[in-house]
Design a protein around this motif. Structure first.
Motif, PDB file in Angstrom:
ATOM      1  N   GLY A   1       0.778  -1.229   0.000  1.00 20.53           N
ATOM      2  CA  GLY A   1       0.000   0.000   0.000  1.00 20.53           C
ATOM      3  C   GLY A   1       0.808   1.276   0.000  1.00 20.53           C
ATOM      4  N   LEU A   2       2.131   1.165  -0.035  1.00 19.62           N
ATOM      5  CA  LEU A   2       2.978   2.350   0.023  1.00 19.62           C
ATOM      6  C   LEU A   2       2.727   3.241  -1.201  1.00 19.62           C
ATOM      7  CD1 LEU A   2       5.130   3.090   2.195  1.00 19.62           C
ATOM      8  CD2 LEU A   2       6.872   2.388   0.534  1.00 19.62           C
ATOM      9  N   PRO A   3       2.553   4.555  -0.988  1.00 14.55           N
ATOM     10  CA  PRO A   3       2.292   5.458  -2.128  1.00 14.55           C
ATOM     11  C   PRO A   3       3.389   5.443  -3.178  1.00 14.55           C
ATOM     12  CG  PRO A   3       1.786   6.548  -0.047  1.00 14.55           C
ATOM     13  CD  PRO A   3       2.487   5.270   0.299  1.00 14.55           C
ATOM     14  N   TRP A   4       4.630   5.248  -2.754  1.00 14.97           N
ATOM     15  CA  TRP A   4       5.765   5.203  -3.669  1.00 14.97           C
ATOM     16  C   TRP A   4       6.123   3.743  -3.915  1.00 14.97           C
ATOM     17  CZ3 TRP A   4      11.410   4.880  -2.257  1.00 14.97           C
ATOM     18  CH2 TRP A   4      12.232   5.057  -3.387  1.00 14.97           C
ATOM     19  N   GLN A   5       6.130   3.329  -5.162  1.00 16.00           N
ATOM     20  CA  GLN A   5       6.382   1.933  -5.509  1.00 16.00           C
ATOM     21  C   GLN A   5       7.627   1.808  -6.377  1.00 16.00           C
ATOM     22  OE1 GLN A   5       4.543  -1.075  -4.746  1.00 16.00           O
ATOM     23  NE2 GLN A   5       3.676   0.253  -3.141  1.00 16.00           N
ATOM     24  N   PRO A   6       8.810   1.842  -5.763  1.00 16.88           N
ATOM     25  CA  PRO A   6      10.034   1.699  -6.553  1.00 16.88           C
ATOM     26  C   PRO A   6      10.193   0.274  -7.066  1.00 16.88           C
ATOM     27  CG  PRO A   6      10.549   1.657  -4.220  1.00 16.88           C
ATOM     28  CD  PRO A   6       9.092   1.977  -4.326  1.00 16.88           C
ATOM     29  N   ALA A   7      11.066   0.100  -8.032  1.00 20.04           N
ATOM     30  CA  ALA A   7      11.321  -1.228  -8.579  1.00 20.04           C
ATOM     31  C   ALA A   7      11.826  -2.156  -7.484  1.00 20.04           C
ATOM     32  CB  ALA A   7      12.360  -1.131  -9.709  1.00 20.04           C
ATOM     33  N   GLY A   8      11.297  -3.336  -7.445  1.00 17.95           N
ATOM     34  CA  GLY A   8      11.746  -4.321  -6.461  1.00 17.95           C
ATOM     35  C   GLY A   8      10.916  -4.367  -5.194  1.00 17.95           C
ATOM     36  N   LEU A   9      10.070  -3.358  -4.973  1.00 18.14           N
ATOM     37  CA  LEU A   9       9.289  -3.341  -3.736  1.00 18.14           C
ATOM     38  C   LEU A   9       8.266  -4.473  -3.716  1.00 18.14           C
ATOM     39  CD1 LEU A   9       8.818  -1.881  -1.067  1.00 18.14           C
ATOM     40  CD2 LEU A   9       7.120  -0.457  -2.219  1.00 18.14           C
ATOM     41  N   SER A  10       7.700  -4.790  -4.861  1.00 18.02           N
ATOM     42  CA  SER A  10       6.732  -5.883  -4.917  1.00 18.02           C
ATOM     43  C   SER A  10       7.386  -7.215  -4.567  1.00 18.02           C
ATOM     44  CB  SER A  10       6.084  -5.967  -6.301  1.00 18.02           C
ATOM     45  OG  SER A  10       7.065  -6.187  -7.306  1.00 18.02           O
ATOM     46  N   ALA A  11       8.639  -7.375  -4.976  1.00 19.33           N
ATOM     47  CA  ALA A  11       9.361  -8.608  -4.634  1.00 19.33           C
ATOM     48  C   ALA A  11       9.628  -8.671  -3.136  1.00 19.33           C
ATOM     49  CB  ALA A  11      10.675  -8.671  -5.415  1.00 19.33           C
ATOM     50  N   VAL A  12       9.925  -7.521  -2.548  1.00 22.06           N
ATOM     51  CA  VAL A  12      10.117  -7.458  -1.093  1.00 22.06           C
ATOM     52  C   VAL A  12       8.835  -7.861  -0.381  1.00 22.06           C
ATOM     53  CG1 VAL A  12      10.511  -5.894   0.865  1.00 22.06           C
ATOM     54  CG2 VAL A  12      11.929  -5.710  -1.198  1.00 22.06           C
ATOM     55  N   ALA A  13       7.711  -7.354  -0.878  1.00 17.94           N
ATOM     56  CA  ALA A  13       6.421  -7.682  -0.276  1.00 17.94           C
ATOM     57  C   ALA A  13       6.157  -9.182  -0.341  1.00 17.94           C
ATOM     58  CB  ALA A  13       5.311  -6.910  -0.976  1.00 17.94           C
TER      59      ALA A  13
END
Length: 365
Positions: A38-50
């Motif tokens: 849900g973070l407003p800023w979605q840098p590359a790789g954040l989805s993988a962290v999630a």
């Protein structure tokens, strides 16, 4: 989320000690996946962290459940005594919150891995189990230990909030779940239960928060290893902001426009006021934590209090950003998420070390 001595608990020392506060490790891990999504800023790789934290939360949940079953089989008398202990009993609230955290993170993060249908099914089961369990902890534990037990201000500590926060987690989870359900009575029921859980949590948490403020004002913040539990105060604040905003968003597609508008106005007014209070509390909690750490703050499972409550501040800030679009909430969410991950790395490493050495699995004599 506390480590206690045998003399303090009145329980004879045994080889293993596995109270319900271990479920806080699941909460603190799973909330990172939810906050990242849900973070407003979605840098590359954040989805993988999630995804990584979602998987890890599921693994930890399975491990903690297995260890809990083993504890009940090996030491049934001690295990049955947890609900009677004036400190340990409050952490039964971590159990439904851990279950719902894994359920929600499966829905919002794990759907791409296990498929949307399975993810939805898992979340529905987790939400039902967590909601029922949360209602039980919110009603039974405070009544047994605070009312019948005649607890006073000198006994208050942040863990008192653990059994009453689950309904607020259920409210947020209901808002997210309802958005994945087809229009109809089922979606309306889930949303209605979410609103009811919001009200229950507010009613149950308010008198406890008053008692905690009174205890805090005495200047007695408890022994060093219990000081981290003051961060739990952030939990109902941040989680209620999250719930209010998400319920208002979900209501736009499920209730008449006038009702949805009223819920939106409430979410804005309530969310702003409580978010300010939560931000102020972060400053207060940071000050006493730093002061205690300088004097010596031994590691204990209470350190998991540095994770999930901060995660609720991140999700609350993100929800307000979604509602109002103000940059200050985006900045707060990103900053909070950075602190959350850093705290998790420290606490998880110390916990792993304690498990490997066996220190955290023994009741000190």
């Amino acid at each position: 989320m506390t480590t206690m001595t045998a003399s303090a608990t009145g329980i004879p020392a045994r080889t293993t000690w596995f109270p319900p506060n271990w479920f806080a490790a699941v909460m603190g891990t799973g909330v990172i996946a939810i906050a990242a999504h849900g973070l407003p800023w979605q840098p590359a790789g954040l989805s993988a962290v999630a995804v990584g934290f979602w998987l890890l939360a599921g693994i930890i949940l399975g491990s903690v459940v297995a260890a809990t079953i083993g504890h009940w089989r090996a030491d049934p008398d001690i295990a049955r005594g947890h609900h009677e202990h004036h400190i340990v009993a409050h952490f039964y609230g971590a159990v439904p919150m851990a279950i719902m955290t894994v359920g929600t993170s499966t829905l919002v993060v794990g759907a791409g891995i296990v498929g949307p249908d399975l993810a939805l099914g898992v979340d529905i089961v987790c939400w039902i189990v967590g909601t029922v369990g949360g209602v039980v902890t919110a009603l039974v534990i405070p009544y047994s230990h605070l009312i019948l037990g005649r607890a006073g201000v000198d006994d208050a500590f942040g863990g008192w909030l653990m059994p009453v926060v689950p309904p607020m987690v259920s409210a947020s989870a209901a808002a997210i779940l309802s958005g994945q359900l087809d229009p109809g009575w089922t979606r309306d029921l889930v949303l209605g239960i979410g609103c009811a859980m919001f009200g229950l949590a507010v009613l149950a948490a308010t008198p406890i928060l008053v008692m905690l403020v009174r205890r805090f004002r005495t200047g007695d913040h408890g022994v060093a290893h219990m000081v981290p539990t003051w961060w739990i105060v952030l939990g109902p604040l941040g989680q209620s902001v999250t719930a209010a905003c998400l319920l208002a968003h979900a209501a736009q597609h499920a209730v008449p426009a006038p009702v949805a508008g009223a819920m939106h106005e409430f979410a804005v007014a309530y969310g702003l006021a409580v978010w300010v209070a939560a931000t102020a509390w972060i400053g207060v909690a940071t000050r006493i934590t730093v002061r205690t750490a300088r004097a010596g703050m031994p590691f204990a499972m209470t350190w998991w209090s540095f994770t999930f409550p901060v995660g609720t501040y991140v999700t609350g800030s993100s929800a307000l950003m979604l509602t109002l679009g103000w940059t200050v909430f985006e900045i707060a969410a990103i900053a909070g998420f950075s602190v959350l991950v850093a705290a998790w790395l420290v606490v998880a490493a110390r916990t792993a070390r304690g498990v490997v050495s066996g220190e955290l699995l023994r009741l000190p004599g």
